[in-house]
Design an enzyme around this catalytic site. Structure first.
Site, PDB file in Angstrom:
ATOM      1  CB  ILE A  35      68.307  20.836  53.392  1.00 44.79           C
ATOM      2  CG1 ILE A  35      67.205  20.979  54.202  1.00 44.79           C
ATOM      3  CG2 ILE A  35      69.084  19.649  52.704  1.00 44.79           C
ATOM      4  CD1 ILE A  35      66.879  21.019  52.539  1.00 44.79           C
ATOM      5  CG  ASP A  36      71.958  24.584  57.450  1.00 41.39           C
ATOM      6  OD1 ASP A  36      72.740  23.373  57.432  1.00 41.39           O
ATOM      7  OD2 ASP A  36      72.516  25.357  56.133  1.00 41.39           O
ATOM      8  CE  LYS A  37      64.779  28.332  62.661  1.00 40.62           C
ATOM      9  NZ  LYS A  37      65.077  29.080  63.567  1.00 40.62           N
ATOM     10  NE  ARG A  76      74.466  29.234  55.983  1.00 40.08           N
ATOM     11  CZ  ARG A  76      73.957  29.234  57.109  1.00 40.08           C
ATOM     12  NH1 ARG A  76      73.565  27.370  57.882  1.00 40.08           N
ATOM     13  NH2 ARG A  76      73.678  29.804  57.877  1.00 40.08           N
TER      14      ARG A  76
END
Length: 369
Positions: free
Chosen positions: A179-181, A282
């Site tokens: 998953i993204d930062k 997103r």
């Protein structure tokens, strides 16, 4: 092919997990696509001399690489990680003059050795086969350009530092998905090659259960739906992904969503992933006209809905300060345990920054009403 280290193709992305991970530099491209769709990155390359005598590729590599064993090279070959002239080979392959021999892995190369760091981990579950961790927002998953330390991989190296069977640099172990930062939530880590293969196949076959919660701009006329749209690098901005209108471009992506709560100018939505593309929620929400709240990468860090009154502007700015990242949380994760066959389901509560953000909007809605 041998199933060892077969990772879910839809989870192994050609990009580093997030451009912030690269300090704003261009995203690294894969150098090879495996037979099962894995996107592989070159870690080592050797060119055989013109006078090279024919020799097994495993011995050829051991003679040229420090701190590795012939057994490790043979395991890499089984996982299609040894490439000669652009094609995977077995460890018994005989290297010939001018052959280009590469070792590739399913992640970009770590420029430096992984140093164990005592970074707190919120471990939701752990046994001999796997570990489920609740990642906080702001924690980068993999080391990369500009982030060589302070990552989840460094934290895992510390957690497993006394476990002789866990090598943080071994591609057959570790994170099964990403998953993204600045996204918080659940991730599963495989502690054995068999566990990673089994879990990777579940992601590939879309049998895992993943639910995200997001705060997005705008109100939805329909309270639930499905977004389908191929995702690829944005040709106008290399640090973004985008939905491609041309169905032959990009990777197939499907997101199911349902509105949990609406506050007029923003909404809280539940998103269920059918695929796992880079920045999928997103990008799909932006495509739908509902950028994630405070998502600086995709324009959600501006006031996109509401009034022009100074009081409202100050309220939204306070909301940005309350949740200083894209409002996205991986709340649930479910899969079949690779050893026992038992259905496993985990849930991580929505973190404080997002709960405070939602409460602020809830109170604003009541006051406005």
């Amino acid at each position: 092919m041998n199933e060892i280290d077969k990772l879910r193709a839809e989870e192994i992305e050609a990009l580093q997990e997030d451009a912030e991970l690269l300090g704003g530099e261009s995203l690294e491209e894969p150098s090879f696509i495996s037979s099962d769709g894995r996107e592989m990155f070159e870690h080592f390359r050797f060119v055989a001399d013109k006078g090279q005598q024919m020799i097994r590729v495993d011995k050829f590599l051991v003679d040229r690489m420090e701190k590795t064993s012939r057994n490790r090279i043979q395991q890499a070959a089984e996982a299609e990680c040894v490439i000669v002239n652009g094609k995977p080979v077995k460890s018994s392959y005989k290297v010939k003059p001018n052959d280009v021999v590469s070792i590739v892995m399913d992640r970009p190369r770590y420029e430096l050795e992984i140093i164990p760091e005592d970074i707190p981990l919120d471990i939701v579950y752990e046994d001999d086969d796997l570990l489920v961790v609740n990642k906080p927002a702001g924690l980068v998953v993999h080391p990369g350009h500009g982030n060589y330390s302070g990552t989840l991989v460094n934290a895992l190296a510390w957690h497993f530092k006394d476990n002789p069977d866990y090598d943080v640099s071994d591609p057959r172990l570790g994170l099964v998905h990403r998953i993204d930062k600045d996204t918080s939530g659940l991730l599963v880590v495989a502690k054995t090659p068999e566990a990673k293969t089994h879990l990777g196949n579940q992601f590939f076959n879309k049998t895992t259960r993943r639910e995200y919660v997001a705060v997005v701009w705008g109100d939805f006329p329909e309270k639930e739906g499905t977004i389908v749209g191929n995702i690829a690098r944005n040709p106008k901005n290399k640090l973004q992904m985008a939905v491609m209108e041309d169905p032959t471009v990009g990777k197939h992506a499907v997101t199911h969503y349902k509105v949990i709560e609406s506050f007029g100018y923003v909404s809280v939505v539940k998103c269920v992933l059918e695929t796992g593309r880079t920045h999928q929620i997103r990008v799909h929400m932006l495509y739908k006209g509902h950028p994630l709240f405070n998502d600086a990468r995709y324009g959600g860090d501006k006031i996109l809905k509401g009034t022009t009154f100074q009081k409202y502007r100050l309220f939204v700015e306070n909301c940005f300060a309350t949740c200083p990242r894209q409002a996205l949380h991986a709340r649930t994760l479910g899969f079949v345990h690779p050893r026992t066959g038992k259905e496993m389901d985990f849930e991580a509560e929505i973190p404080q920054d997002m709960t405070q953000l939602i409460e602020r909007w809830r109170n604003y809605r009541k006051t406005e009403a």
